[in-house]
Design a protein around this motif. Structure first.
Motif, PDB file in Angstrom:
ATOM      1  N   VAL A  28       0.849  -1.189   0.000  1.00 18.91           N
ATOM      2  CA  VAL A  28       0.000   0.000   0.000  1.00 18.91           C
ATOM      3  C   VAL A  28       0.882   1.235   0.000  1.00 18.91           C
ATOM      4  O   VAL A  28       1.806   1.349   0.819  1.00 18.91           O
ATOM      5  CB  VAL A  28      -0.935   0.038   1.220  1.00 18.91           C
ATOM      6  N   LYS A  29       0.595   2.168  -0.918  1.00 17.01           N
ATOM      7  CA  LYS A  29       1.334   3.428  -0.972  1.00 17.01           C
ATOM      8  C   LYS A  29       0.360   4.591  -0.829  1.00 17.01           C
ATOM      9  O   LYS A  29      -0.727   4.570  -1.412  1.00 17.01           O
ATOM     10  CB  LYS A  29       2.121   3.551  -2.281  1.00 17.01           C
ATOM     11  N   ILE A  30       0.779   5.579  -0.058  1.00 21.40           N
ATOM     12  CA  ILE A  30      -0.029   6.777   0.145  1.00 21.40           C
ATOM     13  C   ILE A  30       0.407   7.821  -0.870  1.00 21.40           C
ATOM     14  O   ILE A  30       1.601   8.120  -0.988  1.00 21.40           O
ATOM     15  CB  ILE A  30       0.125   7.327   1.577  1.00 21.40           C
ATOM     16  N   LYS A  31      -0.561   8.387  -1.613  1.00 17.58           N
ATOM     17  CA  LYS A  31      -0.251   9.350  -2.665  1.00 17.58           C
ATOM     18  C   LYS A  31      -0.835  10.715  -2.329  1.00 17.58           C
ATOM     19  O   LYS A  31      -1.795  10.829  -1.559  1.00 17.58           O
ATOM     20  CB  LYS A  31      -0.851   8.878  -3.998  1.00 17.58           C
ATOM     21  N   ASN A  32      -0.261  11.753  -2.941  1.00 18.67           N
ATOM     22  CA  ASN A  32      -0.880  13.071  -2.869  1.00 18.67           C
ATOM     23  C   ASN A  32      -2.236  13.019  -3.572  1.00 18.67           C
ATOM     24  O   ASN A  32      -2.499  12.140  -4.376  1.00 18.67           O
ATOM     25  CB  ASN A  32       0.008  14.125  -3.529  1.00 18.67           C
ATOM     26  N   GLU A  33      -3.078  13.993  -3.270  1.00 18.65           N
ATOM     27  CA  GLU A  33      -4.431  14.004  -3.811  1.00 18.65           C
ATOM     28  C   GLU A  33      -4.426  13.905  -5.333  1.00 18.65           C
ATOM     29  O   GLU A  33      -3.695  14.612  -6.017  1.00 18.65           O
ATOM     30  CB  GLU A  33      -5.159  15.282  -3.398  1.00 18.65           C
ATOM     31  N   ARG A  34      -5.260  13.007  -5.858  1.00 21.70           N
ATOM     32  CA  ARG A  34      -5.512  12.906  -7.296  1.00 21.70           C
ATOM     33  C   ARG A  34      -6.984  13.236  -7.502  1.00 21.70           C
ATOM     34  O   ARG A  34      -7.854  12.632  -6.883  1.00 21.70           O
ATOM     35  CB  ARG A  34      -5.191  11.491  -7.802  1.00 21.70           C
ATOM     36  N   PRO A  45       5.170  -5.193 -12.355  1.00 20.42           N
ATOM     37  CA  PRO A  45       5.972  -6.075 -13.215  1.00 20.42           C
ATOM     38  C   PRO A  45       6.646  -7.224 -12.461  1.00 20.42           C
ATOM     39  O   PRO A  45       6.909  -8.274 -13.042  1.00 20.42           O
ATOM     40  CB  PRO A  45       7.022  -5.118 -13.810  1.00 20.42           C
ATOM     41  N   ASN A  46       6.935  -7.023 -11.164  1.00 17.16           N
ATOM     42  CA  ASN A  46       7.583  -8.078 -10.371  1.00 17.16           C
ATOM     43  C   ASN A  46       6.579  -9.062  -9.773  1.00 17.16           C
ATOM     44  O   ASN A  46       6.906  -9.836  -8.879  1.00 17.16           O
ATOM     45  CB  ASN A  46       8.442  -7.465  -9.261  1.00 17.16           C
ATOM     46  N   ASN A  47       5.327  -8.985 -10.258  1.00 16.11           N
ATOM     47  CA  ASN A  47       4.232  -9.853  -9.813  1.00 16.11           C
ATOM     48  C   ASN A  47       3.726  -9.544  -8.403  1.00 16.11           C
ATOM     49  O   ASN A  47       2.878 -10.269  -7.888  1.00 16.11           O
ATOM     50  CB  ASN A  47       4.619 -11.344  -9.905  1.00 16.11           C
ATOM     51  N   ARG A  48       4.228  -8.481  -7.795  1.00 20.51           N
ATOM     52  CA  ARG A  48       3.624  -8.012  -6.547  1.00 20.51           C
ATOM     53  C   ARG A  48       2.369  -7.211  -6.901  1.00 20.51           C
ATOM     54  O   ARG A  48       2.149  -6.840  -8.052  1.00 20.51           O
ATOM     55  CB  ARG A  48       4.599  -7.108  -5.765  1.00 20.51           C
ATOM     56  N   HIS A  49       1.556  -6.964  -5.902  1.00 21.87           N
ATOM     57  CA  HIS A  49       0.300  -6.245  -6.121  1.00 21.87           C
ATOM     58  C   HIS A  49       0.293  -4.987  -5.267  1.00 21.87           C
ATOM     59  O   HIS A  49       0.590  -5.041  -4.077  1.00 21.87           O
ATOM     60  CB  HIS A  49      -0.884  -7.145  -5.782  1.00 21.87           C
ATOM     61  N   GLN A  50      -0.040  -3.866  -5.888  1.00 23.61           N
ATOM     62  CA  GLN A  50       0.069  -2.567  -5.208  1.00 23.61           C
ATOM     63  C   GLN A  50      -1.267  -1.825  -5.196  1.00 23.61           C
ATOM     64  O   GLN A  50      -1.989  -1.787  -6.185  1.00 23.61           O
ATOM     65  CB  GLN A  50       1.107  -1.697  -5.912  1.00 23.61           C
ATOM     66  N   HIS A  68     -12.158  -1.266  -0.914  1.00 20.96           N
ATOM     67  CA  HIS A  68     -12.575  -1.267  -2.330  1.00 20.96           C
ATOM     68  C   HIS A  68     -11.451  -1.826  -3.210  1.00 20.96           C
ATOM     69  O   HIS A  68     -11.689  -2.681  -4.074  1.00 20.96           O
ATOM     70  CB  HIS A  68     -12.909   0.174  -2.730  1.00 20.96           C
ATOM     71  N   GLU A  69     -10.223  -1.353  -2.984  1.00 23.16           N
ATOM     72  CA  GLU A  69      -9.106  -1.782  -3.826  1.00 23.16           C
ATOM     73  C   GLU A  69      -8.660  -3.197  -3.485  1.00 23.16           C
ATOM     74  O   GLU A  69      -8.274  -3.968  -4.381  1.00 23.16           O
ATOM     75  CB  GLU A  69      -7.938  -0.800  -3.687  1.00 23.16           C
ATOM     76  N   ILE A  70      -8.694  -3.573  -2.217  1.00 27.63           N
ATOM     77  CA  ILE A  70      -8.389  -4.965  -1.850  1.00 27.63           C
ATOM     78  C   ILE A  70      -9.380  -5.899  -2.522  1.00 27.63           C
ATOM     79  O   ILE A  70      -9.022  -6.991  -2.982  1.00 27.63           O
ATOM     80  CB  ILE A  70      -8.419  -5.143  -0.315  1.00 27.63           C
ATOM     81  N   ALA A  71     -10.644  -5.460  -2.614  1.00 28.11           N
ATOM     82  CA  ALA A  71     -11.667  -6.282  -3.265  1.00 28.11           C
ATOM     83  C   ALA A  71     -11.342  -6.517  -4.734  1.00 28.11           C
ATOM     84  O   ALA A  71     -11.650  -7.585  -5.285  1.00 28.11           O
ATOM     85  CB  ALA A  71     -13.036  -5.621  -3.121  1.00 28.11           C
ATOM     86  N   HIS A  72     -10.727  -5.535  -5.410  1.00 30.82           N
ATOM     87  CA  HIS A  72     -10.306  -5.750  -6.796  1.00 30.82           C
ATOM     88  C   HIS A  72      -9.308  -6.909  -6.872  1.00 30.82           C
ATOM     89  O   HIS A  72      -9.435  -7.809  -7.708  1.00 30.82           O
ATOM     90  CB  HIS A  72      -9.660  -4.487  -7.366  1.00 30.82           C
ATOM     91  N   PHE A  73      -8.315  -6.873  -5.996  1.00 30.73           N
ATOM     92  CA  PHE A  73      -7.305  -7.939  -5.996  1.00 30.73           C
ATOM     93  C   PHE A  73      -7.950  -9.292  -5.709  1.00 30.73           C
ATOM     94  O   PHE A  73      -7.700 -10.280  -6.410  1.00 30.73           O
ATOM     95  CB  PHE A  73      -6.224  -7.636  -4.956  1.00 30.73           C
TER      96      PHE A  73
END
Length: 203
Positions: A28-34, A45-50, A68-73
């Protein structure tokens, strides 16, 4: 990352969230507002999931966006990568993952009935659920934005991208806005956050 998450989600939700992330080995990465999204999920690309989440969300919206995003994975893992992004498989997965969090130790009592209704058929974005979106926004820090339904008729307002509109009449559920430069008519949900430019001058 676990310590960082404690700054962004309700305290009582932390153990269950950490268990979900550790089980799936998610980054999990925290981003500035989008402006166009609250969060997203992708396979690296390394087969990890972000998963990335906007840093400016209040604790309740951050938690909902994260699940919501965990549900996608989980949906892609369980049903395959050819399912629709927000189809029935994702909806079911989101409902099941969110259920343990829908209690008064995590969410305020005034949100729980709205959340219960929303999760009968969760949408691609909670922003399209106007009543829930407005209820969630009351927990945001103060800002210089206003809701379009609060903009006086005929007054001009600015979107985040700088485009300026003049507020028109309310239709059944949405508000008209005429773009000043092009004269084109657009419709806005009542919970759209805008910046008031000026008020209609009295004659």
């Amino acid at each position: 990352m676990h310590n960082t998450l404690q700054e962004y989600i309700p305290y009582q939700a932390i153990p269950d969230v950490i268990e979900l992330l550790d089980h799936d080995n998610l980054v999990v990465k925290i981003k500035n507002e989008r402006k166009t999204r609250h969060g997203d999920y992708r396979k690296l690309p390394n087969n990890r999931h972000q998963i990335t989440i906007n840093s400016n969300l209040n604790h309740y919206r951050f938690l909902m966006t994260l699940i919501h995003e965990i549900a996608h994975f989980e949906a892609y893992k369980n049903y395959g990568r050819f399912i629709k992004p927000h189809g029935k498989e994702w909806k079911y997965t989101f409902q099941q993952l969110m259920l343990p969090f829908l209690n008064p130790t995590i969410f305020p009592n005034e949100l729980l009935p709205l959340l219960a209704k929303h999760f009968r058929n969760p949408k691609a974005s909670s922003d399209t659920d106007v009543k829930l979106a407005l209820a969630l926004k009351q927990f945001d820090p103060p800002n210089d934005k206003t809701y379009i339904f609060e903009v006086p008729m005929g007054s001009e307002f600015r979107l985040y991208n700088g485009r300026i509109f003049r507020r028109g009449v309310k239709r059944r559920t949405r508000y008209e806005g005429v773009e000043v430069t092009s004269g084109k008519l657009y419709l806005f949900n009542p919970n759209a956050e805008v910046e008031l430019v000026n008020s209609l001058q009295s004659q």
